[in-house]
Design an enzyme around this catalytic site. Structure first.
Site, PDB file in Angstrom:
ATOM      1  N   ASN A 179      -4.160   6.217  -1.234  1.00  0.00           N
ATOM      2  CA  ASN A 179      -3.749   6.442   0.157  1.00  0.00           C
ATOM      3  C   ASN A 179      -2.999   7.756   0.329  1.00  0.00           C
ATOM      4  O   ASN A 179      -2.999   8.346   1.407  1.00  0.00           O
ATOM      5  CB  ASN A 179      -2.902   5.268   0.660  1.00  0.00           C
ATOM      6  N   HIS A 210      -1.909  -3.246  -6.186  1.00  0.00           N
ATOM      7  CA  HIS A 210      -2.431  -2.863  -4.875  1.00  0.00           C
ATOM      8  C   HIS A 210      -3.925  -3.161  -4.805  1.00  0.00           C
ATOM      9  O   HIS A 210      -4.743  -2.434  -5.372  1.00  0.00           O
ATOM     10  CB  HIS A 210      -2.147  -1.369  -4.615  1.00  0.00           C
ATOM     11  N   SER A 242       0.833  -1.206   0.000  1.00  0.00           N
ATOM     12  CA  SER A 242       0.000   0.000   0.000  1.00  0.00           C
ATOM     13  C   SER A 242       0.864   1.252   0.000  1.00  0.00           C
ATOM     14  O   SER A 242       0.395   2.325  -0.375  1.00  0.00           O
ATOM     15  CB  SER A 242      -0.876   0.067   1.245  1.00  0.00           C
ATOM     16  N   GLU A 296      -5.098  -0.784  -7.913  1.00  0.00           N
ATOM     17  CA  GLU A 296      -4.082   0.177  -8.372  1.00  0.00           C
ATOM     18  C   GLU A 296      -2.922  -0.622  -8.958  1.00  0.00           C
ATOM     19  O   GLU A 296      -2.397  -1.525  -8.303  1.00  0.00           O
ATOM     20  CB  GLU A 296      -3.574   1.030  -7.207  1.00  0.00           C
TER      21      GLU A 296
END
Ligand code: 3H9
Length: 698
Positions: free
Chosen positions: A479, A429, A408, A441
């Protein structure tokens, strides 16, 4: 290429549509159908068939025409002509007859469909309602309740279901044209009766005022904040209570209102954004792709197990590696529990669940990964451990294996450097729960080859994910933005809000959950542990995490410990405000010398959403994301941002970049420029008086 052709086959006229990829009803197609139907009125035909070439019957109106100047003939105008035909028209359906496609079929006098076909009215998913008679014809054929269910959910149904509901007249096996010609002959033999749906009465079952009140209430809970579902109910009420022509007028007015609404513009944007996100700039579409036949997954925790399920669900065998037999068994047990839940919900049979689990082989030996086409590492979020895993993979895997990290935050470039084949290394991800969340992702490292990128995009489609490409950056797209959003949630808490204040504002805005409820769900320890690996400088201003740290230190880790930003009823797991938390917040504010004062809802909303948007602009100017719409896809599919607001970047355009920029500058002087530096790209677009979408399309 002729997109509409017309031919006589004996005494039956065949109108063929050929408008790839999905026979969407563009102006050219509408004109073609209009000409063909007109021509057929004066020839020797006794009945007509409307059939499509390619992979599907008409999949709906051409969505790209919406929001532009209407052009002749409109679909309702065309369908009036179709229905008024003096010769019966039979729609012959294969693939998917959706939206305006199904409405076209309903304006015909008869409908037949291949057993593999599906029909539906998915307009609601675009913030619309069926605008070419669907809301008036479906209740006449299928009744009020079935019409409401079909149109408010937008979910397509099978041909068999459509037959049982009365939406179609015949289900066909074998060759569609041959069977449709036979059906036409039957119709002619029976006197070529013109069955017009408009002439039917609506069954009065489920027509009471209470029924509608209850239905509306259910809808407003299920589609919180959305306008189209309520308007659909209004149309169905009109079908019940008014003559056909009046009902059609009401449908038209409400359709136009929906089409002009920001909600529909946002959802239409998301429709194309979702399809665009798998396209890699600079790479040709559809080049030779490598087949992925076996996948290795390292780490059988919640994440690794969820990832494994994605592959076995589509029939790709998985080898799952863990450090010892005990850990392996734990991993398999988690997977078994997940499948059992799906079976219990009635979404999967016990046999299928067993078949899928049988495709998972466990191992503790890296040599068993030698022949994998793709290996995904899903071990603990620690750079050194990940590098060691990749060094081992480099030794055992055959040449050409794609080596992916499900990280992440970690720098995938550094992970790639621990192998002798950085061109084969990529980040994949997944989002938790990995077997449910649609977003993936795809992290492109500096040396990732184009081929590996393309194969990864194709894999994403195979396992039914929505992929978005990102370059390496701390937190990638999602994130990285979330960090700024969470920052503002923490600062609002410290400066005067309660967790409920913030969560209520964000939920009313349309987020699936507020940020503090999400933190409780994910676990307050996650952020704490991530911060442990950072230097003070990397952690940033302590005001942005001191409350979270204090809760962690009290053992309030969120839902799993029964308390976090809220406390949770042990039985119902219901969220309850907790005065203890307010005391913690106040103590932290005092400690940091912050005087708390209530923050109004608009300011909370702007602080949280503009923090997201500003970071999104920075991600674009640095080239981390390919395009603004990709960021929208990340936020809608991965973070619960309301699709009917189009994702944070589209939302920025909706409210105006000037307003966003000015507010961010004002926040800078009010709350500190360290937090509020407007992105260069935002400033530039405001100076150039451009929208983000103009910039993206230039
Ligand atoms: C409507 O009908 C309103 C009426 O009630 C009233 C009017 C007055 N228009 O999804 P795919 C493109 S509203 C324009 O990847 P699949 C799509 O962008 C409409 N373009 O394929 C893509 O382009 P590209 C109600 C469309 O096999 C390509 O076709 N209908 C449209 O996975 C392939 O699409 C709907 O909402 C369109 N209507 O899925 C149905 N549809 O290759 C919307 C597709 O450049 N469509 N494109 O990226 C779908 O649900 C799926 O596309 C479908 C095929 C199931 C048909």
């Amino acid at each position: 290429m002729t997109i509409v052709s017309y031919q006589l086959e004996g005494d039956i006229g065949v109108i063929r549509l050929n408008h790839p990829p999905v026979n969407a009803l563009s102006q050219a197609l509408r004109l073609g159908i209009l000409d063909a139907v007109t021509q057929a009125q004066n020839d020797a035909s006794l009945a007509l068939i409307l059939i499509c070439e390619g992979r599907t019957f008409i999949a709906g109106a051409d969505i790209s025409e919406f929001g532009k100047q209407p052009v002749y003939p409109s679909l309702p105008e065309l369908l009036d002509l179709v229905e008024a035909s003096q010769k019966p028209i039979i729609a012959a359906i294969h693939g998917t007859a959706l939206g305006g496609g199904l409405e076209t079929a309903l304006a015909c006098h008869y409908r037949c469909a291949l057993s593999t076909a599906q029909v539906g009215l998915p307009e609601v998913k675009l913030g619309l309602l069926p605008g070419a008679g669907g809301t008036q014809r479906v209740p006449r054929l299928a009744g009020v309740k079935a019409a409401l269910d079909l149109i408010t959910t937008g979910t397509p149904i099978t041909a068999a279901k459509a037959l049982s509901m009365g939406l179609i007249d015949k289900v066909i096996e074998g060759n569609l044209l041959t069977a449709a010609l036979d059906f036409a002959k039957e119709v002619i033999a029976q006197g070529a009766v013109l069955k017009r749906v408009r002439d039917l009465d609506v069954d009065k079952e489920n027509s009471s005022a209470e029924f509608f009140v209850e239905f509306r209430e259910k809808l407003s809970k299920r589609f919180r904040g959305q306008e189209a579902p309520q308007r659909i109910v209004e149309c169905i009420e009109a079908a019940l209570n008014k003559p056909f022509n009046e009902g059609i007028k009401i449908e038209r007015t409400l359709f136009v209102e929906c089409m002009q609404s920001p909600q529909s513009a946002s959802l239409r944007h998301m429709f194309f954004a979702e399809r665009m996100s798998s396209k890699i700039k600079g790479l040709p579409k559809g080049s030779q792709l490598k087949d992925i036949k076996r996948v290795g997954i390292i780490g059988g925790g919640t994440m690794g197990g969820g990832i494994a399920m994605n592959f076995v669900n589509v029939g790709i065998p998985v080898t799952l590696l863990e450090i010892n037999d005990e850990a392996l068994q734990r991993g398999k047990d988690i997977i078994a529990k997940n499948y059992a839940m799906t079976v219990n919900k009635g979404k999967l049979t016990t046999e299928l669940a067993a078949q899928r689990q049988a495709l998972i082989t466990g191992t503790t030996d890296y040599n068993d990964l030698a022949e994998m086409d793709l290996v995904i590492e899903a071990v603990f979020e620690n750079l050194d451990i990940k590098k060691q895993v990749f060094a081992k993979l480099d030794k055992v895997c055959k040449q050409g294996t794609i080596l992916a990290s499900n990280t992440s935050y970690q720098d995938v470039n550094l992970i790639a450097e621990s192998t002798s084949r950085p061109q084969d290394v990529i980040g994949l991800h997944f989002f938790s729960p990995a077997n449910v969340m649609k977003l993936l992702e795809i992290i492109r490292c500096d040396k990732t080859s184009d081929k590996v990128l393309e194969v990864s995009m194709a894999i994403a489609k195979t396992i039914k994910k929505v992929p978005v490409l990102s370059r390496v950056s701390y937190g990638f797209i999602g994130n990285r933005m979330l960090r700024q959003y969470a920052r503002e949630a923490q600062l609002c808490l410290l400066e005067g809000s309660t967790p409920q204040d913030i969560d209520t504002v964000m939920q009313s805005f349309g987020m699936a959950m507020g940020p503090l409820a999400v933190a409780d769900l994910a676990g307050i320890d996650i952020g704490y542990k991530a911060r442990e690996g950072l230097t003070d400088e990397e952690k940033g201003d302590a005001r942005t995490y001191c409350i979270a740290d204090a809760l962690y230190e009290m053992g309030r880790l969120g839902q799993k410990t029964g308390a976090g930003y809220y406390k949770y009823d042990p039985e119902t797991r219901q969220r309850i405000a907790d005065p203890v938390v307010l005391e913690v917040i106040k103590a932290q504010a005092k400690n940091k010398g912050v005087k708390r004062k209530k923050i109004d809802d608009v300011t909370i909303l702007e602080r949280l959403t503009f923090a997201l948007i500003n970071e999104g602009f920075k991600i674009l100017e640095e080239g981390i994301a390919q395009r603004p719409s990709d960021i929208d896809v990340v936020y809608v599919f991965g973070y619960g941002f309301p699709a009917y607001r189009g994702g944070p970047m589209f939302y920025a355009d909706t409210i105006g970049l000037e307003k966003v920029y000015q507010t961010i500058c004002e926040f800078g002087s009010r709350y500190g420029e360290a937090f509020w530096q407007p992105a260069k790209l935002l400033k530039q677009l405001v100076a150039e008086e451009k929208t983000l979408s103009q910039w993206a399309n230039s």
